[in-house]
Design a protein around this motif. Sequence first.
Motif, PDB file in Angstrom:
ATOM      1  N   ALA A 235       6.369  -3.347  10.787  1.00 19.28           N
ATOM      2  CA  ALA A 235       5.891  -2.069  10.227  1.00 19.28           C
ATOM      3  C   ALA A 235       4.998  -2.252   9.007  1.00 19.28           C
ATOM      4  CB  ALA A 235       7.076  -1.183   9.860  1.00 19.28           C
TER       5      ALA A 235
ATOM      6  N   ALA B  52      -3.812   8.554  -2.320  1.00 18.85           N
ATOM      7  CA  ALA B  52      -3.247   8.038  -1.073  1.00 18.85           C
ATOM      8  C   ALA B  52      -2.296   9.031  -0.407  1.00 18.85           C
ATOM      9  CB  ALA B  52      -2.511   6.736  -1.337  1.00 18.85           C
ATOM     10  N   VAL B  53      -1.591   9.841  -1.196  1.00 17.04           N
ATOM     11  CA  VAL B  53      -0.519  10.636  -0.592  1.00 17.04           C
ATOM     12  C   VAL B  53      -0.930  12.053  -0.226  1.00 17.04           C
ATOM     13  CG1 VAL B  53       1.304   9.320  -1.678  1.00 17.04           C
ATOM     14  CG2 VAL B  53       0.453  11.362  -2.811  1.00 17.04           C
TER      15      VAL B  53
ATOM     16  N   PRO C  63      -5.703   3.813   4.776  1.00 13.87           N
ATOM     17  CA  PRO C  63      -4.754   2.741   4.454  1.00 13.87           C
ATOM     18  C   PRO C  63      -4.661   1.661   5.539  1.00 13.87           C
ATOM     19  CG  PRO C  63      -3.824   4.869   3.921  1.00 13.87           C
ATOM     20  CD  PRO C  63      -5.111   5.148   4.617  1.00 13.87           C
ATOM     21  N   LEU C  64      -4.733   2.071   6.793  1.00 13.78           N
ATOM     22  CA  LEU C  64      -4.567   1.077   7.853  1.00 13.78           C
ATOM     23  C   LEU C  64      -5.858   0.317   8.136  1.00 13.78           C
ATOM     24  CD1 LEU C  64      -1.901   0.663   9.981  1.00 13.78           C
ATOM     25  CD2 LEU C  64      -1.797   1.999   7.904  1.00 13.78           C
TER      26      LEU C  64
ATOM     27  N   CYS D   9       3.350   2.515   1.833  1.00 15.66           N
ATOM     28  CA  CYS D   9       3.435   3.313   3.059  1.00 15.66           C
ATOM     29  C   CYS D   9       4.873   3.704   3.363  1.00 15.66           C
ATOM     30  CB  CYS D   9       2.839   2.552   4.233  1.00 15.66           C
ATOM     31  SG  CYS D   9       3.845   1.175   4.806  1.00 15.66           S
TER      32      CYS D   9
ATOM     33  N   ILE E 254       0.824  -1.212   0.000  1.00 16.76           N
ATOM     34  CA  ILE E 254       0.000   0.000   0.000  1.00 16.76           C
ATOM     35  C   ILE E 254       0.865   1.273   0.000  1.00 16.76           C
ATOM     36  CG2 ILE E 254      -2.039  -1.081   1.018  1.00 16.76           C
ATOM     37  CD1 ILE E 254      -1.172   0.322   3.682  1.00 16.76           C
TER      38      ILE E 254
ATOM     39  N   THR F 297      -7.721   1.137   0.695  1.00 13.61           N
ATOM     40  CA  THR F 297      -6.261   1.078   0.867  1.00 13.61           C
ATOM     41  C   THR F 297      -5.608   2.439   0.642  1.00 13.61           C
ATOM     42  OG1 THR F 297      -5.946   0.396  -1.408  1.00 13.61           O
ATOM     43  CG2 THR F 297      -6.022  -1.362   0.243  1.00 13.61           C
ATOM     44  N   GLU F 298      -6.299   3.340  -0.060  1.00 13.52           N
ATOM     45  CA  GLU F 298      -5.716   4.675  -0.274  1.00 13.52           C
ATOM     46  C   GLU F 298      -6.249   5.712   0.704  1.00 13.52           C
ATOM     47  OE1 GLU F 298      -4.860   6.195  -4.058  1.00 13.52           O
ATOM     48  OE2 GLU F 298      -5.050   4.271  -5.083  1.00 13.52           O
TER      49      GLU F 298
ATOM     50  N   TRP G  28       3.666   8.568   8.485  1.00 10.33           N
ATOM     51  CA  TRP G  28       5.127   8.579   8.636  1.00 10.33           C
ATOM     52  C   TRP G  28       5.711   9.976   8.360  1.00 10.33           C
ATOM     53  CZ3 TRP G  28       8.517   5.270  10.704  1.00 10.33           C
ATOM     54  CH2 TRP G  28       8.209   3.902  10.806  1.00 10.33           C
ATOM     55  N   ASN G  29       4.952  10.783   7.633  1.00  3.31           N
ATOM     56  CA  ASN G  29       5.450  12.122   7.288  1.00  3.31           C
ATOM     57  C   ASN G  29       4.644  13.238   7.940  1.00  3.31           C
ATOM     58  OD1 ASN G  29       7.725  11.953   5.159  1.00  3.31           O
ATOM     59  ND2 ASN G  29       6.279  10.327   4.644  1.00  3.31           N
TER      60      ASN G  29
ATOM     61  N   GLN H 226       2.311   0.458  12.870  1.00  6.92           N
ATOM     62  CA  GLN H 226       2.286   0.731  11.433  1.00  6.92           C
ATOM     63  C   GLN H 226       1.625   2.075  11.167  1.00  6.92           C
ATOM     64  OE1 GLN H 226      -0.095  -2.663  10.668  1.00  6.92           O
ATOM     65  NE2 GLN H 226       1.553  -4.075  11.146  1.00  6.92           N
ATOM     66  N   LEU H 227       1.978   2.663  10.059  1.00  2.00           N
ATOM     67  CA  LEU H 227       1.347   3.914   9.623  1.00  2.00           C
ATOM     68  C   LEU H 227       1.322   3.914   8.111  1.00  2.00           C
ATOM     69  CD1 LEU H 227       3.352   6.452  11.835  1.00  2.00           C
ATOM     70  CD2 LEU H 227       0.989   5.742  12.234  1.00  2.00           C
ATOM     71  N   CYS H 228       0.525   4.804   7.532  1.00  2.00           N
ATOM     72  CA  CYS H 228       0.625   4.969   6.087  1.00  2.00           C
ATOM     73  C   CYS H 228       1.649   6.063   5.797  1.00  2.00           C
ATOM     74  CB  CYS H 228      -0.733   5.304   5.485  1.00  2.00           C
ATOM     75  SG  CYS H 228      -1.257   6.992   5.793  1.00  2.00           S
ATOM     76  N   LEU H 229       1.862   6.338   4.532  1.00  2.94           N
ATOM     77  CA  LEU H 229       2.897   7.306   4.168  1.00  2.94           C
ATOM     78  C   LEU H 229       2.621   8.693   4.764  1.00  2.94           C
ATOM     79  CD1 LEU H 229       5.502   7.511   2.444  1.00  2.94           C
ATOM     80  CD2 LEU H 229       4.077   8.391   0.593  1.00  2.94           C
TER      81      LEU H 229
END
Lengths: 328, 677
Positions: free
Chosen positions: A308, B573-574, B177-178, A224, A222, B173-174, B48-49, B42-45
């Motif tokens: 992760a 997603a981003v 995401p989690l 991430c 996905i 998922t976008e 994490w940012n 866990q994280l999505c992008l």
Amino acid sequence: MLKQLNQQDLFRLLEQLAISFQLLVPQTLVDGTRGLLPWNGSQTSMSGEPLQRKPTALFFPQTDHLVHLGSDGMAATPAGSDKPLALCGLNREDLAGIAFIDRFFAAQPADDIYLKKRTAALIIGLTGYVGREQQFQPLAEGQCDFELIADQQHWLAVAYTESGKHWLADYPDGPEDVLQLLRETSRGIASQHEQAVKRASRLLQAEQVPDSFWEEISARCIRCGGCNFACPTCTCFCVQDRKTINGIERSRIWDSCQLDAFMREASGHNPMGTELLRTRRRIHHKLVDDPQRWGETGCILCGRCDRACPTGIGMFAICDEIVSRFDR
Amino acid sequence: MKATLTTCPYCGTGCNFYLLSDAAGQLTGIEPAGKHSASRGQLCLKGWNAHAFVHHSDRLTSPLIKQNGKFHPCDWDSALTTIHQRLKQIANSYGPDSLMFFSSAKVSNEENYLLMKLARAGFGTNNIDHCARLCHSSTVTGLVETLGSGAMTNSLSCFDATDLVFVIGSNTTEQHPLIGSRILLAQQRGTKLIVADSRKIRLTEHADLHLRHQNGSDVALINGMMRQILLDGMENREFIAQRTENIEALRQSLVPFSPEYVARITGLEDQQIITAARAYAQARSAMIVYAMGITQHSHGVDNVRALSNLALLTGNLGRPGTGINPLRGQNNVQGACDMGALPDVYSGYQKVADTKSRLKFSQAWEKALPENPGMMATQAIEAAAAGKIRGMLILGENPMLSEANQTLVKQALNNLDFLAVIDIFPTETAQFADLVLPAACYAERDGTFTSTERRVQRGRKGIDPPGQAWPDWQILCALLQRCGIKADYNSPADVMDEIAKLTPSYAGIDYTRLENGEGLQWPCPDSQHPGTPILHREQCTRGKGHFSPTNYRPPKELPDATYPLLLSTGRTAVHWHTGSMTRRSHLLDREEPGAFAEINPEDARSLNIRERQRINVSSRRGEIQVKAKLTDRVPPGQVFIPFHFAKGAANVLTNNALDPESGIPEFKVCAVRVTPC
Ligand code: SF4
Ligand code: SF4
Ligand code: SF4
């Protein structure tokens, strides 16, 4: 040099270190995980699950300010902290992670931003009966200035560098036979993950894994970036320039090879433009390219990417899958 | 070096992470919380940012007042006094209902509560609303009518224990995401997956069945499934008899929805509808998951009703691994609704029109309160354009990019006598303001957020705000005090105490309980109550589950000879909504640096459009230029454009046709024409 410390000695040692260093020790965080944080004179969490954040992040942080270019044309590098770092509490894999990226950043042209922090630092391993519920953790036997090994009652301390010897000089000698026993226990532990990763590495080098496999695996990515951000041996970064009130600040920030823009050309064309190519590359880099360059895999078996990855395609999961499908 | 546990500022999943900061008070990174139930390390992008935009040099650091068309810094005291005086003047001259307050799903529960108190007690109007109007207003209306509560019925952990997941109108998922990853993991373990979406999203690659139905034909599809279930005798008779009402009306309404009829409307095969119906009805436990693909239609409420009917018909409610699970988009959109940042209710959905409720709030706030429900955000834009709304306070929202039909929004904002904006960045909307106040961002203030699974959790201050920026709750307290309303809270914890006193579903929530735990899922009626992971267990919140028959109505504007393609809008997603944070986060912006339109290669060929070529996309409301992205993710005849970008703003094109009940615009369907630039 082998020493033996009791709990009081350990505290005395930490106190002494905290005078010369910015000392980080494992502590239990609010959510119950363990992390390296500045020692406050009392709290430590010397045993438990592996550290949540990769310790390499302390030398190669997610955001690292490199230089400030003032509007007056002057360049200034950020003032480092006045004390070097001392990291206490790294297990064998974490030490291997630091050693792995040391070699990378020290290779010519050497990365002096990393090395400045790294060479001044003191690294203390922590092994023996320090796992979750005091489970035994394999010894490091090197890759640090000294290693604290918990036996059932004491701390054995083994120095590997001059600096390590210096800090341990004051303490009484430890029992060689106990250390020997601990070493044997340590060597007797077979890592199931290590075997899978090595076998997967061999299969990949022998080109036994077809693209259809990567198509299937990467369909679960996905994007991430977690596998890269969590991995202690991932060293890719990109450069970020940002305006400030009186100039521009240049930083480097963690990058991820699972991202589309990682390899995208200015034209928009992308030679790594699919998840299949990127996922395959991530694993290939660690299990095919690194063995060719360094003689060992780029995976030091810490398990962080498996934790992760939200969709269960971390290194161990992928290697298990490769071995079960393609190892004949 | 510090690690501060907090809640992710982006989507409603409710992930927690540590904000890592250095001795100078600068954020250096993010680490996922390893043992938190939503993030699980866990994280999505975006997560994490999440530190990346915080120190951006565009941050607002001082109150700004516009003079002769230019912004000048000013001090807090005069800024607050100006806002108070100007809004009061407008209220005095044209009545309090000529004011509109926009709250935000990005600020805390406490801040939403304070803003609705300011609107109602401070300025005497119920004209308060927030961006849930644009995302899940249809859910609230539809689910309150059928079940009695407008929230996600089940919990994230239910994905680990379900037999079937039916995803409709959610690119999980976008966008979450989690949660998407939980669905993928469940599918790996053998959970059946049905995905209904016109686009080939990531989930469809893993689905047992992909229903690529025509955008806007959801009611027909779901009614068709229900008709089939009844025909096969697969309904849950016991559940229907004991826990529901109005089945006969539903049965009658479904008669016309034969597979052939539904196939004609949806573009699906007869057999696909039958297979989907049987799979859903046969599962021991099945979860419905939906998001904007269901709600953002001129018949969004009907879509929600239909889904609710489907769950009731099969008894998929009130048990682990079942339920109707609207995924909330923003980290506090659930909380903003719970706190009554809505025109018709106080916190806890207590109606302003209800005398008892009004009296309760009026006594607590020591102020007489207005009784007529106020205006919805979407209506307020129209009213401002027509000169009926004259003063506006916008807290942390960017309607210039987020509302449908940008030309109308521009006209509305230009038309105002006075506009004040509170935000962290100079957004496209802030440019229209007379006064802009700088706010602290999520990393710089305390508060609570309520995630999509109704989990109330802490946001914690990790670092100080830049310059003179203030936490929103302090700004709102200062305004309340200027209105003569008591607001001497020492911290958001005090505000939560007041919320708990006035809001039955939050009565057992306080900061001490949230300090150590993971958060509490409402309803949490008293200080001993452990929270409620699953709603409607013994009976529905409203008592009996109510079948609410629906009829198929096509979208308001479908492709025709002049505008031959169907435009659907959404997110990627981003990026995050209007991009004010993600477009200032290097890795995220690098990943998607500009507006694009997904277009099917077949259409591209006939229009002579090549990959990455710039194209004009126009609708009856405007025209934008974007890059073409040739992909079979969209079916022929459809284009998809994300709305994150100021240049190439999708909402120049979208249709502000509103659902008559929920007031949501039809973001998912309008007609456009595409030509090469
Ligand atoms: S286990 Fe994963 S995170 Fe750890 S070193 Fe190997 S690849 Fe990196
Ligand atoms: S952690 Fe998993 S999902 Fe995330 S980028 Fe890596 S492989 Fe993809
Ligand atoms: S899934 Fe949502 S809550 Fe979790 S990290 Fe991503 S944006 Fe934040």
